[in-house]
Design a protein around this motif. Sequence first.
Motif, PDB file in Angstrom:
ATOM      1  N   VAL A  60       0.825  -1.209   0.000  1.00  0.00           N
ATOM      2  CA  VAL A  60       0.000   0.000   0.000  1.00  0.00           C
ATOM      3  C   VAL A  60       0.860   1.261   0.000  1.00  0.00           C
ATOM      4  CG1 VAL A  60      -1.822   1.269   1.204  1.00  0.00           C
ATOM      5  CG2 VAL A  60      -1.857  -1.233   1.187  1.00  0.00           C
ATOM      6  N   ILE A  61       1.623   1.443   1.051  1.00  0.00           N
ATOM      7  CA  ILE A  61       2.390   2.679   1.222  1.00  0.00           C
ATOM      8  C   ILE A  61       3.421   2.857   0.117  1.00  0.00           C
ATOM      9  CG2 ILE A  61       3.870   4.005   2.785  1.00  0.00           C
ATOM     10  CD1 ILE A  61       0.930   3.513   3.773  1.00  0.00           C
ATOM     11  N   ALA A  62       4.196   1.821  -0.179  1.00  0.00           N
ATOM     12  CA  ALA A  62       5.252   1.925  -1.195  1.00  0.00           C
ATOM     13  C   ALA A  62       4.699   2.251  -2.576  1.00  0.00           C
ATOM     14  CB  ALA A  62       6.065   0.630  -1.250  1.00  0.00           C
ATOM     15  N   LEU A  63       3.462   1.838  -2.821  1.00  0.00           N
ATOM     16  CA  LEU A  63       2.847   2.093  -4.126  1.00  0.00           C
ATOM     17  C   LEU A  63       2.028   3.379  -4.156  1.00  0.00           C
ATOM     18  CD1 LEU A  63       1.669  -1.552  -4.934  1.00  0.00           C
ATOM     19  CD2 LEU A  63       3.763  -0.392  -5.693  1.00  0.00           C
ATOM     20  N   GLY A  64       2.008   4.087  -3.023  1.00  0.00           N
ATOM     21  CA  GLY A  64       1.278   5.350  -2.963  1.00  0.00           C
ATOM     22  C   GLY A  64      -0.229   5.180  -2.988  1.00  0.00           C
ATOM     23  N   LEU A  65      -0.729   4.015  -2.543  1.00  0.00           N
ATOM     24  CA  LEU A  65      -2.169   3.768  -2.551  1.00  0.00           C
ATOM     25  C   LEU A  65      -2.806   4.300  -1.272  1.00  0.00           C
ATOM     26  CD1 LEU A  65      -2.083   0.119  -3.946  1.00  0.00           C
ATOM     27  CD2 LEU A  65      -2.428   2.248  -5.222  1.00  0.00           C
ATOM     28  N   ASP A  66      -4.103   4.496  -1.310  1.00  0.00           N
ATOM     29  CA  ASP A  66      -4.838   5.037  -0.179  1.00  0.00           C
ATOM     30  C   ASP A  66      -5.296   3.902   0.740  1.00  0.00           C
ATOM     31  OD1 ASP A  66      -6.472   6.396   1.580  1.00  0.00           O
ATOM     32  OD2 ASP A  66      -8.038   6.822   0.099  1.00  0.00           O
ATOM     33  N   PRO A  67      -4.750   3.798   1.965  1.00  0.00           N
ATOM     34  CA  PRO A  67      -5.132   2.709   2.869  1.00  0.00           C
ATOM     35  C   PRO A  67      -6.594   2.774   3.314  1.00  0.00           C
ATOM     36  CG  PRO A  67      -3.648   4.241   3.969  1.00  0.00           C
ATOM     37  CD  PRO A  67      -3.731   4.669   2.549  1.00  0.00           C
ATOM     38  N   ALA A  68      -7.215   3.922   3.174  1.00  0.00           N
ATOM     39  CA  ALA A  68      -8.626   4.044   3.544  1.00  0.00           C
ATOM     40  C   ALA A  68      -9.548   3.488   2.463  1.00  0.00           C
ATOM     41  CB  ALA A  68      -8.971   5.501   3.832  1.00  0.00           C
ATOM     42  N   SER A  69      -9.013   3.294   1.252  1.00  0.00           N
ATOM     43  CA  SER A  69      -9.854   2.806   0.160  1.00  0.00           C
ATOM     44  C   SER A  69      -9.611   1.340  -0.171  1.00  0.00           C
ATOM     45  CB  SER A  69      -9.628   3.657  -1.096  1.00  0.00           C
ATOM     46  OG  SER A  69      -8.316   3.454  -1.588  1.00  0.00           O
ATOM     47  N   LEU A  70      -8.648   0.713   0.495  1.00  0.00           N
ATOM     48  CA  LEU A  70      -8.361  -0.707   0.255  1.00  0.00           C
ATOM     49  C   LEU A  70      -8.841  -1.542   1.429  1.00  0.00           C
ATOM     50  CD1 LEU A  70      -4.718  -0.470  -1.090  1.00  0.00           C
ATOM     51  CD2 LEU A  70      -6.746  -1.101  -2.398  1.00  0.00           C
ATOM     52  N   LEU A  71      -9.261  -2.766   1.137  1.00  0.00           N
ATOM     53  CA  LEU A  71      -9.712  -3.672   2.180  1.00  0.00           C
ATOM     54  C   LEU A  71      -8.606  -4.637   2.570  1.00  0.00           C
ATOM     55  CD1 LEU A  71     -13.293  -4.546   0.884  1.00  0.00           C
ATOM     56  CD2 LEU A  71     -12.600  -2.756   2.502  1.00  0.00           C
ATOM     57  N   VAL A  72      -8.642  -5.066   3.811  1.00  0.00           N
ATOM     58  CA  VAL A  72      -7.665  -6.029   4.326  1.00  0.00           C
ATOM     59  C   VAL A  72      -7.631  -7.268   3.443  1.00  0.00           C
ATOM     60  CG1 VAL A  72      -7.226  -7.613   6.246  1.00  0.00           C
ATOM     61  CG2 VAL A  72      -7.769  -5.209   6.695  1.00  0.00           C
ATOM     62  N   GLY A  73      -8.801  -7.741   3.024  1.00  0.00           N
ATOM     63  CA  GLY A  73      -8.879  -8.930   2.180  1.00  0.00           C
ATOM     64  C   GLY A  73      -8.152  -8.792   0.854  1.00  0.00           C
ATOM     65  N   ASP A  74      -7.939  -7.548   0.416  1.00  0.00           N
ATOM     66  CA  ASP A  74      -7.245  -7.311  -0.852  1.00  0.00           C
ATOM     67  C   ASP A  74      -5.741  -7.516  -0.746  1.00  0.00           C
ATOM     68  OD1 ASP A  74      -9.666  -6.604  -2.078  1.00  0.00           O
ATOM     69  OD2 ASP A  74      -9.407  -4.477  -1.558  1.00  0.00           O
ATOM     70  N   ILE A  75      -5.173  -7.349   0.449  1.00  0.00           N
ATOM     71  CA  ILE A  75      -3.709  -7.411   0.564  1.00  0.00           C
ATOM     72  C   ILE A  75      -3.211  -8.451   1.562  1.00  0.00           C
ATOM     73  CG2 ILE A  75      -3.482  -4.994  -0.116  1.00  0.00           C
ATOM     74  CD1 ILE A  75      -2.636  -4.457   2.853  1.00  0.00           C
ATOM     75  N   MET A  76      -4.113  -9.112   2.279  1.00  0.00           N
ATOM     76  CA  MET A  76      -3.677 -10.092   3.284  1.00  0.00           C
ATOM     77  C   MET A  76      -2.985 -11.282   2.623  1.00  0.00           C
ATOM     78  SD  MET A  76      -7.161 -12.083   4.303  1.00  0.00           S
ATOM     79  CE  MET A  76      -7.890 -13.276   3.173  1.00  0.00           C
ATOM     80  N   SER A  77      -2.190 -11.978   3.402  1.00  0.00           N
ATOM     81  CA  SER A  77      -1.605 -13.241   2.950  1.00  0.00           C
ATOM     82  C   SER A  77      -2.634 -14.326   3.232  1.00  0.00           C
ATOM     83  CB  SER A  77      -0.312 -13.538   3.709  1.00  0.00           C
ATOM     84  OG  SER A  77       0.632 -12.525   3.481  1.00  0.00           O
ATOM     85  N   ALA A  78      -3.159 -14.926   2.168  1.00  0.00           N
ATOM     86  CA  ALA A  78      -4.229 -15.909   2.317  1.00  0.00           C
ATOM     87  C   ALA A  78      -3.711 -17.350   2.367  1.00  0.00           C
ATOM     88  CB  ALA A  78      -5.234 -15.765   1.183  1.00  0.00           C
ATOM     89  N   ASP A  79      -2.457 -17.557   2.016  1.00  0.00           N
ATOM     90  CA  ASP A  79      -1.864 -18.896   2.074  1.00  0.00           C
ATOM     91  C   ASP A  79      -1.463 -19.154   3.526  1.00  0.00           C
ATOM     92  OD1 ASP A  79      -0.763 -21.330   1.430  1.00  0.00           O
ATOM     93  OD2 ASP A  79       1.132 -20.472   0.740  1.00  0.00           O
ATOM     94  N   LEU A  80      -2.473 -19.451   4.343  1.00  0.00           N
ATOM     95  CA  LEU A  80      -2.318 -19.451   5.790  1.00  0.00           C
ATOM     96  C   LEU A  80      -1.896 -20.818   6.330  1.00  0.00           C
ATOM     97  CD1 LEU A  80      -2.739 -17.578   8.226  1.00  0.00           C
ATOM     98  CD2 LEU A  80      -5.063 -18.481   8.383  1.00  0.00           C
TER      99      LEU A  80
END
Length: 149
Positions: A60-80
């Motif tokens: 998020v931060i490194a790509l300059g994206l807005d953390p308020a507009s992204l959901l946790v499910g979009d960036i979480m590690s799902a291979d749990l």
Amino acid sequence: MRIGEICTVPSSYCKGDETVQAAALLMRKHHVGDLVVIDQINEERIPVGILSDRDIVVSVIALGLDPASLLVGDIMSADLLTAAEDDDVYETIERMRFRGIRRVPVVNNGGGLSGIVSVDDLLEFLAEEMGELSRICSHQQSHEKRARQ
């Protein structure tokens, strides 16, 4: 020893439909570097992913994206990788090493979140074990001195 005996309880968690910004605020509030992402099924919090502070920085931060507009499910590690409370500590360490994973949610018999175990928890456990081993040497020496007098 069983992993449920050394895991951190309670663990911090969030749902996948929360914003990344809300998750970051939870991390700050609880002074943690990761959140277990859960689905609430009946009374159980079922782990479905993990979100680390590094995920937020890199995705998020490194790509300059807005953390308020992204959901946790979009960036979480799902291979749990999870561990059951009754899993052996050393087997869990081996599974973590094989997968290169530093944090593992611990689940109960119903699959619900009961804690989290991290490399730090395991290092503390192993340090205690090493301390116990080192005491064998000093005990043996004092026993030998008494026996030879």
